[in-house]
Enzyme design. Structure first.
Site, PDB file in Angstrom:
ATOM      1  N   GLY A  48       0.789  -1.240   0.000  1.00  0.00           N
ATOM      2  CA  GLY A  48       0.000   0.000   0.000  1.00  0.00           C
ATOM      3  C   GLY A  48       0.813   1.277   0.000  1.00  0.00           C
TER       4      GLY A  48
ATOM      5  CG  ASN B   5       1.608   3.265  -5.760  1.00  0.00           C
ATOM      6  OD1 ASN B   5       2.003   4.305  -6.277  1.00  0.00           O
ATOM      7  ND2 ASN B   5       2.216   2.094  -5.940  1.00  0.00           N
TER       8      ASN B   5
ATOM      9  CB  ILE C 263      -6.982  -9.698 -14.183  1.00  0.00           C
ATOM     10  CG1 ILE C 263      -5.471  -9.479 -14.301  1.00  0.00           C
ATOM     11  CG2 ILE C 263      -7.699  -9.259 -15.469  1.00  0.00           C
ATOM     12  CD1 ILE C 263      -4.814 -10.165 -15.480  1.00  0.00           C
ATOM     13  CG  LEU C 264     -10.892  -5.690 -11.342  1.00  0.00           C
ATOM     14  CD1 LEU C 264     -10.841  -4.196 -11.077  1.00  0.00           C
ATOM     15  CD2 LEU C 264     -11.853  -6.378 -10.365  1.00  0.00           C
TER      16      LEU C 264
ATOM     17  CG  HIS D 145       1.944  -1.617 -15.393  1.00  0.00           C
ATOM     18  ND1 HIS D 145       1.667  -2.884 -14.912  1.00  0.00           N
ATOM     19  CD2 HIS D 145       3.012  -1.744 -16.221  1.00  0.00           C
ATOM     20  CE1 HIS D 145       2.517  -3.747 -15.451  1.00  0.00           C
ATOM     21  NE2 HIS D 145       3.343  -3.085 -16.252  1.00  0.00           N
TER      22      HIS D 145
ATOM     23  CG  ASP E 234      -1.231  -3.593 -17.382  1.00  0.00           C
ATOM     24  OD1 ASP E 234      -1.781  -3.005 -16.435  1.00  0.00           O
ATOM     25  OD2 ASP E 234      -0.443  -4.547 -17.211  1.00  0.00           O
TER      26      ASP E 234
HETATM   27  C1  GAR Z   1       3.446  -1.105  -7.372  1.00  0.00           C
HETATM   28  O1  GAR Z   1       4.747  -1.077  -7.907  1.00  0.00           O
HETATM   29  C2  GAR Z   1       2.410  -1.108  -8.481  1.00  0.00           C
HETATM   30  O2  GAR Z   1       2.757  -0.311  -9.580  1.00  0.00           O
HETATM   31  C3  GAR Z   1       2.422  -2.560  -8.874  1.00  0.00           C
HETATM   32  O3  GAR Z   1       2.523  -3.263  -7.643  1.00  0.00           O
HETATM   33  C4  GAR Z   1       3.191  -2.445  -6.675  1.00  0.00           C
HETATM   34  C5  GAR Z   1       2.296  -2.290  -5.468  1.00  0.00           C
HETATM   35  O4  GAR Z   1       2.946  -1.641  -4.412  1.00  0.00           O
HETATM   36  N1  GAR Z   1       1.245  -2.911  -9.615  1.00  0.00           N
HETATM   37  C6  GAR Z   1       1.234  -3.780 -10.616  1.00  0.00           C
HETATM   38  O5  GAR Z   1       2.200  -4.416 -10.962  1.00  0.00           O
HETATM   39  C7  GAR Z   1      -0.104  -3.926 -11.320  1.00  0.00           C
HETATM   40  N2  GAR Z   1       0.053  -4.588 -12.581  1.00  0.00           N
HETATM   41  P1  GAR Z   1       2.151  -0.947  -3.229  1.00  0.00           P
HETATM   42  O6  GAR Z   1       1.180  -1.965  -2.641  1.00  0.00           O
HETATM   43  O7  GAR Z   1       3.223  -0.586  -2.241  1.00  0.00           O
HETATM   44  O8  GAR Z   1       1.445   0.276  -3.759  1.00  0.00           O
END
Ligand code: GAR
Length: 199
Positions: free
Chosen positions: A14, A16, A94-95, A111, A152
């Site tokens: 989490g 992001n 994936i939704l 992404h 994506d």
């Molecule tokens: C992030 O790097 C995000 O971009 C990636 O997973 C990580 C999650 O980190 N998402 C994908 O690869 C989706 N295809 P977080 O839980 O610390 O935000």
């Protein structure tokens, strides 16, 4: 002025989500985070939400017969909370079109590569950075895009490039892409899109 109501879907650490929370705290943002939904019971993202007094829901795929029922449960929660915008922030499921077709231009994903490189089915989390290093690209980055039925494949909202360094491992590269790109462009993109939903 009423801000756009955002739900953030998470599965893991989490960071992001944290970047979105911090943005709403430090700026007069066009959006507020009304809800965090996790498909993992032990996601650290849930703790981050709780620390900021954000409501949380856990929806586990294995409690439903199929993906449609799992998605329908999420849809029901989103409707109850009158959510305007959905952000996928490290949501590792994936939704399907059953979900995405209901929210055109209302689901945003981050992404960790410059789409169309290293994206689509099977490219998530560290795997994306492993693939970039294996290919030997010198530049990677992050992309924020709308979500449609193609993994994506939706319209790009923002991208930011990040340099790859000689001794990078998937872990060091992931960290740099997060710090220099994801945590910056995700809140900015959500804020831009949210402007349309201000009431
Ligand atoms: C992030 O790097 C995000 O971009 C990636 O997973 C990580 C999650 O980190 N998402 C994908 O690869 C989706 N295809 P977080 O839980 O610390 O935000």
């Amino acid at each position: 002025m009423q801000k756009a109501k955002v739900a953030v879907l998470v599965s893991g650490g989490g960071t992001n989500l944290q970047a979105l929370i911090d943005y709403t705290k430090n700026n007069n943002a066009n959006f507020e985070i009304s809800l965090v939904i996790s498909n993992k019971e032990d996601a650290y993202a849930l703790k981050r939400a709780k620390n900021s007094n954000i409501e949380t829901e856990i929806v586990l795929r294995n409690e439903f017969k199929n993906s449609i029922e799992f998605e329908n449960k999420i849809k029901q929660i989103l409707k109850e909370k009158e959510i305007d915008l959905i952000v996928l922030a490290g949501f590792m499921s994936i939704l399907t079109e059953n979900f995405t077709s209901e929210y055109p231009n209302k689901i945003i994903n981050v992404h960790p590569s410059l789409i169309p490189s290293f994206c689509g089915k099977g490219f998530y989390g560290l795997k994306v950075h492993e693939a970039a290093l294996e290919y030997g690209v010198k530049l990677t980055g992050a992309t924020v895009h709308f979500v449609n039925e193609i993994p994506d494949g939706g319209k790009i909202i923002k991208q930011k490039a990040v340099q790859i360094e000689e001794n990078d491992t998937p872990e060091t590269l992931q960290k740099r892409v997060m710090e220099q790109a994801e945590w910056i462009i995700l809140p900015e993109a959500v804020n831009e899109v949210a402007e349309e939903f201000i009431k």
